[in-house]
Scaffold this motif. Structure first.
Motif, PDB file in Angstrom:
ATOM      1  N   LYS A  98      11.795  12.953   1.622  1.00 25.12           N
ATOM      2  CA  LYS A  98      10.342  13.106   1.752  1.00 25.12           C
ATOM      3  C   LYS A  98       9.848  12.481   3.054  1.00 25.12           C
ATOM      4  O   LYS A  98       8.956  13.011   3.713  1.00 25.12           O
ATOM      5  CB  LYS A  98       9.627  12.462   0.568  1.00 25.12           C
ATOM      6  N   ALA A 140       7.945  14.164   6.242  1.00 25.76           N
ATOM      7  CA  ALA A 140       6.653  13.641   6.693  1.00 25.76           C
ATOM      8  C   ALA A 140       6.622  13.400   8.197  1.00 25.76           C
ATOM      9  O   ALA A 140       5.599  13.606   8.840  1.00 25.76           O
ATOM     10  CB  ALA A 140       6.308  12.358   5.949  1.00 25.76           C
ATOM     11  N   LYS A 153       1.773   8.687   8.927  1.00 26.94           N
ATOM     12  CA  LYS A 153       2.365   9.754   8.115  1.00 26.94           C
ATOM     13  C   LYS A 153       3.139   9.192   6.937  1.00 26.94           C
ATOM     14  O   LYS A 153       3.103   9.746   5.837  1.00 26.94           O
ATOM     15  CB  LYS A 153       3.260  10.645   8.973  1.00 26.94           C
ATOM     16  N   LYS A 159       1.404   8.167   3.563  1.00 26.14           N
ATOM     17  CA  LYS A 159       1.033   9.239   2.639  1.00 26.14           C
ATOM     18  C   LYS A 159       2.190   9.694   1.759  1.00 26.14           C
ATOM     19  O   LYS A 159       2.008  10.513   0.879  1.00 26.14           O
ATOM     20  CB  LYS A 159       0.488  10.422   3.424  1.00 26.14           C
ATOM     21  N   VAL A 160       3.376   9.148   1.997  1.00 26.64           N
ATOM     22  CA  VAL A 160       4.547   9.529   1.201  1.00 26.64           C
ATOM     23  C   VAL A 160       4.550   8.724  -0.088  1.00 26.64           C
ATOM     24  O   VAL A 160       4.534   7.502  -0.061  1.00 26.64           O
ATOM     25  CB  VAL A 160       5.858   9.280   1.984  1.00 26.64           C
TER      26      VAL A 160
END
Length: 116
Positions: free
Chosen positions: A29, A33, A64, A67-68
């Protein structure tokens, strides 16, 4: 010159046999991202994930990566959990309220005595 960015992964660090599976999922993930940003390599060691990259990419990478889901940002995790209903073996139609508490459907059952 490359520098190393250390990412805390918080509650995902399990002690069971499935720990590697969840860490690998989180890394994939994270790679998605930061796609398009220049980095040398990503590796995990002792409960943290490290990213080797040029320092000028760090700020955009951090934005970024916040937001994971799974990284150590409790407000982002709470917000993501509040958006989705919770349906599992314990709770049906559960949701997270603004105060952080979970509410869910329950059954109220009244049992009569044999005389009734």
């Amino acid at each position: 010159m490359d520098r190393v960015l250390s990412v805390s992964i918080g509650e995902i660090t399990l002690k069971g046999k499935n720990r590697k599976y969840f860490e690998d999922k989180l890394i994939s993930k994270m790679i998605r991202a930061i796609k398009g940003l220049d980095y040398t390599k990503i590796y995990k060691e002792q409960g943290k994930i490290y990213i080797e990259a040029k320092e000028d990419n760090f700020e955009s990478m951090i934005n970024k990566l916040k937001k994971v889901f799974g990284t150590d940002d409790p407000e982002a995790v709470r917000a993501a959990m509040a958006e989705k209903p919770i349906n599992d073996f314990f709770a049906r139609n559960g949701r997270i309220r603004e105060d952080g508490r979970m509410v869910h459907d329950m059954y109220l059952v009244q049992v009569n005595t044999p005389q009734e």
